[in-house]
Design a protein around this motif. Structure first.
Motif: not given
Length: 217
Positions: A197-204
């Motif tokens: 749902t967001d790119l910070t989550q994806f990167a982590q």
């Protein structure tokens, strides 16, 4: 190991705050003049390295001085309202700090490319439809961006040879198209209706995965 990430542009790393849809207005003006404006006309606007006025001239859309000014102002208003998503800025910085290659691959009309590049000056690899003459999900655009980064798109399941991932908001262009070309495509759902749902989550998730692989060696 995940070695490279390809991001879509609009809806993924950037957004338009004041949408004026100048190209849609242009196509409507062409229809009003009795021209045959088809989906191919829109495709041409996305794949021709021409300024806005050049698209109008090529399609045979006659613009009065006042209409030309009106549409030009609409375009400039839309361009000036483009801004990066805050989570995109954070995610891209974190990925680059971890030595993961980052690129942008997007279907864009010519005036939008420089804006995306200016907003993310630390991204050096781009595949824009107006520069390549093809749009996603044509496999050429995915192969091109992988070639720019010097990575092989055919090893999305091979940890030893480096994995290339893509993320964006289009199932067809950012998930299914990349997968057909050997890139693990992921769908971003900013509305909250999906696993990412967001790119910070994806990167982590990606950084955690790389860390787990390092520890497992």
């Amino acid at each position: 190991m995940i070695s490279a990430i390809v991001f879509d542009a609009f809806g993924t790393i950037v957004r338009i705050r004041r949408r004026t849809s100048p190209y849609l207005q242009l196509m409507r003006e062409g229809r009003r003049q009795g021209l045959s404006i088809t989906p191919e006309s829109t495709h041409f606007a996305m794949t021709a390295n021409l300024p806005f006025a050049g698209i109008a001239d090529y399609l045979g859309i006659s613009l009065s001085a006042s209409k030309r000014i009106e549409l030009s102002e609409a375009l400039e208003k839309e361009l000036s309202s483009i801004e990066p998503y805050p989570d995109a800025i954070r995610a891209i910085a974190e990925l680059k700090d971890s030595d993961i290659l980052v690129a942008v691959c997007s279907n864009l009309a010519q005036p939008y490319g420089p804006v995306v590049k200016e907003l993310f000056p630390n991204i050096k690899h781009h595949a824009f439809s107006f520069e390549l003459g093809v749009t996603k999900p044509d496999p050429h655009i995915y192969r091109f961006i992988c070639g720019q980064m010097g990575v092989d798109p055919g090893h999305c399941f091979d940890a030893e040879k480096g994995q290339v991932l893509m993320i964006g908001d289009s199932p067809k262009c950012d998930r299914d198209g990349p997968r057909a070309a050997g890139i693990m495509g992921h769908l971003l759902r900013r509305d909250g209706h999906g696993p990412i749902t967001d790119l910070t989550q994806f990167a982590q998730l990606l950084l955690d995965r790389n860390q787990a692989e390092r520890q497992g060696r």
